[in-house]
Design a protein around this motif. Sequence first.
Motif, PDB file in Angstrom:
ATOM      1  N   GLY A 247      -7.244  38.537   0.159  1.00 21.61           N
ATOM      2  CA  GLY A 247      -6.214  37.816   0.747  1.00 21.61           C
ATOM      3  C   GLY A 247      -6.887  37.205   2.118  1.00 21.61           C
ATOM      4  O   GLY A 247      -6.451  35.832   2.143  1.00 21.61           O
ATOM      5  N   GLU A 248      -7.689  38.054   2.772  1.00 21.02           N
ATOM      6  CA  GLU A 248      -8.026  37.456   4.059  1.00 21.02           C
ATOM      7  C   GLU A 248      -9.247  36.228   3.786  1.00 21.02           C
ATOM      8  O   GLU A 248      -8.867  35.242   4.409  1.00 21.02           O
ATOM      9  N   MET A 249      -9.998  36.441   2.723  1.00 19.79           N
ATOM     10  CA  MET A 249     -11.032  35.368   2.496  1.00 19.79           C
ATOM     11  C   MET A 249     -10.305  33.929   1.973  1.00 19.79           C
ATOM     12  O   MET A 249     -10.547  33.274   2.519  1.00 19.79           O
ATOM     13  N   THR A 250      -9.387  34.157   1.128  1.00 27.18           N
ATOM     14  CA  THR A 250      -8.692  33.015   0.650  1.00 27.18           C
ATOM     15  C   THR A 250      -7.732  32.334   1.365  1.00 27.18           C
ATOM     16  O   THR A 250      -7.509  31.111   1.454  1.00 27.18           O
ATOM     17  N   GLU A 251      -7.267  33.063   2.554  1.00 27.17           N
ATOM     18  CA  GLU A 251      -6.456  32.285   3.459  1.00 27.17           C
ATOM     19  C   GLU A 251      -7.145  32.167   5.042  1.00 27.17           C
ATOM     20  O   GLU A 251      -6.284  31.720   5.769  1.00 27.17           O
ATOM     21  N   HIS A 252      -8.111  32.402   4.827  1.00 31.49           N
ATOM     22  CA  HIS A 252      -9.048  32.187   6.137  1.00 31.49           C
ATOM     23  C   HIS A 252      -8.786  30.577   6.637  1.00 31.49           C
ATOM     24  O   HIS A 252      -8.994  29.659   5.641  1.00 31.49           O
TER      25      HIS A 252
ATOM     26  N   PHE B 153      -1.704  36.893   5.836  1.00 30.20           N
ATOM     27  CA  PHE B 153      -2.533  36.109   6.569  1.00 30.20           C
ATOM     28  C   PHE B 153      -2.594  34.463   6.839  1.00 30.20           C
ATOM     29  O   PHE B 153      -2.711  34.157   8.080  1.00 30.20           O
ATOM     30  N   ALA B 154      -1.790  33.789   5.955  1.00 29.04           N
ATOM     31  CA  ALA B 154      -1.265  32.685   5.947  1.00 29.04           C
ATOM     32  C   ALA B 154      -0.376  32.557   7.474  1.00 29.04           C
ATOM     33  O   ALA B 154      -0.415  31.603   8.188  1.00 29.04           O
ATOM     34  N   LEU B 155       0.419  33.295   7.361  1.00 27.38           N
ATOM     35  CA  LEU B 155       1.538  33.420   8.416  1.00 27.38           C
ATOM     36  C   LEU B 155       0.794  33.956   9.760  1.00 27.38           C
ATOM     37  O   LEU B 155       1.101  33.270  10.805  1.00 27.38           O
ATOM     38  N   GLY B 156      -0.229  34.876   9.778  1.00 25.95           N
ATOM     39  CA  GLY B 156      -0.948  35.034  10.876  1.00 25.95           C
ATOM     40  C   GLY B 156      -1.863  33.831  11.565  1.00 25.95           C
ATOM     41  O   GLY B 156      -1.919  33.575  12.664  1.00 25.95           O
ATOM     42  N   TRP B 157      -2.385  33.157  10.530  1.00 27.25           N
ATOM     43  CA  TRP B 157      -2.851  31.856  11.219  1.00 27.25           C
ATOM     44  C   TRP B 157      -2.050  30.946  11.859  1.00 27.25           C
ATOM     45  O   TRP B 157      -2.191  30.080  12.645  1.00 27.25           O
ATOM     46  N   PHE B 158      -0.959  30.750  10.882  1.00 30.06           N
ATOM     47  CA  PHE B 158       0.238  29.915  11.316  1.00 30.06           C
ATOM     48  C   PHE B 158       0.550  30.249  13.026  1.00 30.06           C
ATOM     49  O   PHE B 158       0.601  29.273  13.881  1.00 30.06           O
TER      50      PHE B 158
END
Length: 109
Positions: A35-40, A74-79
């Motif tokens: 999950g982390e790798m795909t959404e970095h 992870f996507a939300l975290g990056w947002f």
Amino acid sequence: MDGNHANYLWDGDGQRVRLVNWEDSGRSDRAFEIGEMTEHISRLDGHLDTELLLTRLDLTRLEAERVQEFRRLFALGWFLMLGPDGPATPHNPSGTLERQADRVLRLLH
């Protein structure tokens, strides 16, 4: 593991990958790492076909569900990190926040 795509080296045939960054190494959960790798945020370079990668991994149904949940997280975290005055904002080109917002919405549906 740091999911920055610059830390992954593929062999000439694209069949095997080597990890080169161990700053956060240690025992971890496979679904979490995928999950982390795909959404970095480095995925925005356009060199990772996430959906194709996921079809080539031997994930159980439960793992696939967990990967999806971690991707959303992870996507939300990056947002949030890309938001106004966020720590990732100065490192990314204009429009990154908007693209990430679209990504979050797609993953939540």
